[in-house]
Write an enzyme that holds these catalytic residues in place. Structure first.
Site, PDB file in Angstrom:
ATOM      1  N   GLU A 126      -9.679  -1.360   5.259  1.00 30.50           N
ATOM      2  CA  GLU A 126     -10.369  -1.040   6.498  1.00 30.50           C
ATOM      3  C   GLU A 126     -11.651  -1.869   6.629  1.00 30.50           C
ATOM      4  O   GLU A 126     -12.119  -2.457   5.641  1.00 30.50           O
ATOM      5  CB  GLU A 126     -10.700   0.461   6.501  1.00 30.50           C
ATOM      6  N   ASP A 183      -7.716  -2.039  14.060  1.00 32.83           N
ATOM      7  CA  ASP A 183      -9.119  -2.242  13.672  1.00 32.83           C
ATOM      8  C   ASP A 183      -9.290  -3.465  12.767  1.00 32.83           C
ATOM      9  O   ASP A 183     -10.336  -3.646  12.150  1.00 32.83           O
ATOM     10  CB  ASP A 183      -9.677  -0.976  12.986  1.00 32.83           C
ATOM     11  N   HIS A 194      -7.387  -4.195  10.063  1.00 29.64           N
ATOM     12  CA  HIS A 194      -7.038  -4.058   8.647  1.00 29.64           C
ATOM     13  C   HIS A 194      -5.753  -4.805   8.298  1.00 29.64           C
ATOM     14  O   HIS A 194      -4.871  -4.981   9.145  1.00 29.64           O
ATOM     15  CB  HIS A 194      -6.981  -2.588   8.192  1.00 29.64           C
ATOM     16  N   ASP A 249       0.828  -1.217   0.000  1.00 30.58           N
ATOM     17  CA  ASP A 249       0.000   0.000   0.000  1.00 30.58           C
ATOM     18  C   ASP A 249       0.859   1.262   0.000  1.00 30.58           C
ATOM     19  O   ASP A 249       2.083   1.195   0.148  1.00 30.58           O
ATOM     20  CB  ASP A 249      -0.945  -0.008   1.217  1.00 30.58           C
TER      21      ASP A 249
END
Ligand code: GLP
Length: 254
Positions: A138, A131, A133, A65
């Site tokens: 996400e 979270d 990811h 990413d």
């Protein structure tokens, strides 16, 4: 899925380095992650490169990413981060998506094409967001998503603000999708510290759900999850994972 619980983050890093070393010696195509979790593994690979002639010359590598709007030479760009963490120190060329491309959709498609042309990724290293990811997928990310632009959650913005001094963390990113990541032949997730415990339990033992993107790993045929005691704190089957690892035959490998 194999879950290995180590005493410390350093030990987790050594184990991940062991797994990656075999791929490096085979001249594999590597999928690399940034963030702090893979750092001990990268440190160890750099050491082996210097002291044990671990040669990266035949390998290629791809990043997961990148932030949108940040140039490759920005101190917080993932393309720059991977260079100082690993690539420049071992002589490895690493490609990453360009978050400054005028046409981000075309860039995402071109990035997928580059990975395909390289024959796909043999081993993909992954960190884990608090979270749930992986990459920057996400919660709510389609489990079959491809490389695309995502908006970060407020939680991720807060988590990653530690790297950005007074600058604001970019709100948008280009990330390999969960479908893209799932095409790598072997997934190696590393998570350390108590802050990851909840997300890790959801990823490994919770339902497969877009609400915890890392749970997509449960659908993959070859996954190694390497965690320290703190991250493993909420795992219901920790006892079994330890038992299996203690009785792991030498020939089994990872
Ligand atoms: C970041 C990255 C992920 C990374 C994760 C965990 O936002 N996009 O690739 O794995 O969050 O980061 P860290 O390892 O620093 O906890």
């Amino acid at each position: 899925m194999e879950v290995v619980i180590t005493a410390t983050p350093r030990e987790a890093g050594l184990l991940v380095a062991d797994v990656l070393e075999d791929y490096v010696r085979a001249g594999a195509t590597l999928g690399l992650a940034t963030g702090s979790s893979p750092e001990p593994a990268y440190e160890e690979l750099v050491r082996r490169h210097g002291e044990e002639r671990l040669d990266f010359g035949a390998c290629r590598a791809f990043l997961l990413d990148e932030y949108v709007g940040i140039t490759a030479d920005h101190p917080q760009s993932y393309r720059r981060t991977i260079r100082w963490m690993l690539a420049d120190r071992v002589g490895l060329a690493v490609a990453g998506p360009d978050g400054t491309a005028a046409d981000l959709r075309a860039e995402a498609t071109a990035y997928e094409e580059k990975i395909r042309e390289a024959g796909g990724i043999d081993v993909q290293l992954l960190g884990l967001g608090t979270d749930g990811h992986v990459g920057f997928n996400e919660p709510g990310s389609s489990l079959s998503s491809r490389t695309r632009v995502k908006t970060l959650t407020e939680q991720t913005l807060a988590d990653n603000s530690r790297f950005f001094d007074s600058e604001t963390v970019p709100h948008h990113v280009l990330t390999q999708g969960l479908g893209t990541i799932s095409e790598a032949r072997h997934l190696v997730l590393v998570a350390t510290g108590a802050g990851k415990a909840r997300a890790l339990a959801a990823a490994v033992e919770g339902p497969v759900s877009a609400s915890c993107p890392a749970s997509v790993l449960q659908l993959h045929p070859h996954v190694t999850v390497v965690v320290d005691e703190s991250a493993a704190m909420r795992l219901e089957h920790a006892g079994y994972y330890r038992f299996a690892h203690e009785h792991k035959p030498e020939w089994q490998g990872y």
